[in-house]
Design a protein around this motif. Structure first.
Motif: not given
Length: 203
Positions: A26-32, A110-116
């Motif tokens: 699904r991709g990092v952004a879409a996965v829930r 995704a790492a560009l927006r998510e520090p963890a």
């Protein structure tokens, strides 16, 4: 049939495997959280009990995906540095056996927006480069080949392999797979100051 009761460590590994599969699909952004829970037939609350946020679950999933990473493949083998380096490059190259290039490309974005997640991917990148540099330095020390700057060589090699992975994964057909493998072999031989034939042991 009653569900087998898992230990905390076993449950977390199960959740992380499912998370990796869902991220790849699904991709990092879409996965829930709900996607991971549904894949295993468990509640959202159970997932959140072990990983309190989606961000922490995703970061842990990437770290889990790297448990069998290249650093272990490089440092755990009992053979020459040259053979370990060639096997590692062959394995890690997008034409090799390493899985999950789509996962890592998703992670980099995704790492560009998510520090963890940025911290996890940065740490894995450092470990990979450090492992390559360590084995290159070992080969130099043993007189197998010559390399004036193992750390710089490791950086150049990984930059090439990562770039090829983006091309082959994101733009299928942009680079023939045989050509990409040839470039990877040539780059390794050049960094080590050896003939390409030595990488195959047929010189």
């Amino acid at each position: 049939m009653a569900r087998v009761r898992l230990s905390v460590a076993e449950r977390q590994r199960e959740l992380l495997r499912a998370a990796v599969e869902q991220i790849e699909a699904r991709g990092v952004a879409a996965v829930r959280i709900a996607d991971v829970a549904a894949a295993l037939g468990v509640s959202n609350a159970l997932v959140l009990y072990h990983f309190s946020t989606k961000e922490k679950l995703v970061a842990a999933a990437f770290a889990h995906a790297a448990e069998d990473d290249l650093a272990r493949k490089l440092l755990g083998r009992r053979t020459t540095a040259l053979r370990r380096l060639r096997a590692a490059v062959r394995w890690y190259a997008p034409t090799g056996q390493a899985k999950g290039w789509r996962l890592w490309i998703e992670g980099w974005a995704a790492a560009l927006r998510e520090p963890a997640l940025r911290e996890v991917t940065r740490d894995l990148d450092r470990r990979w480069k450090a492992a390559l540099a360590e084995v290159i330095a070992e080969g130099v020390s043993d007189g197998e080949f010559s390399c004036p700057d193992p750390q710089a060589a490791a950086l150049r090699l990984t930059a090439l392999l990562d770039g090829l992975a983006v091309q082959l994964t994101s733009y299928p057909g942009s680079v023939p797979r045989a050509r990409a493998q040839e470039w990877a072999d040539e780059a390794l031989a050049r960094e080590l100051g050896v003939a390409r034939e030595r990488l195959t042991g047929r010189a």
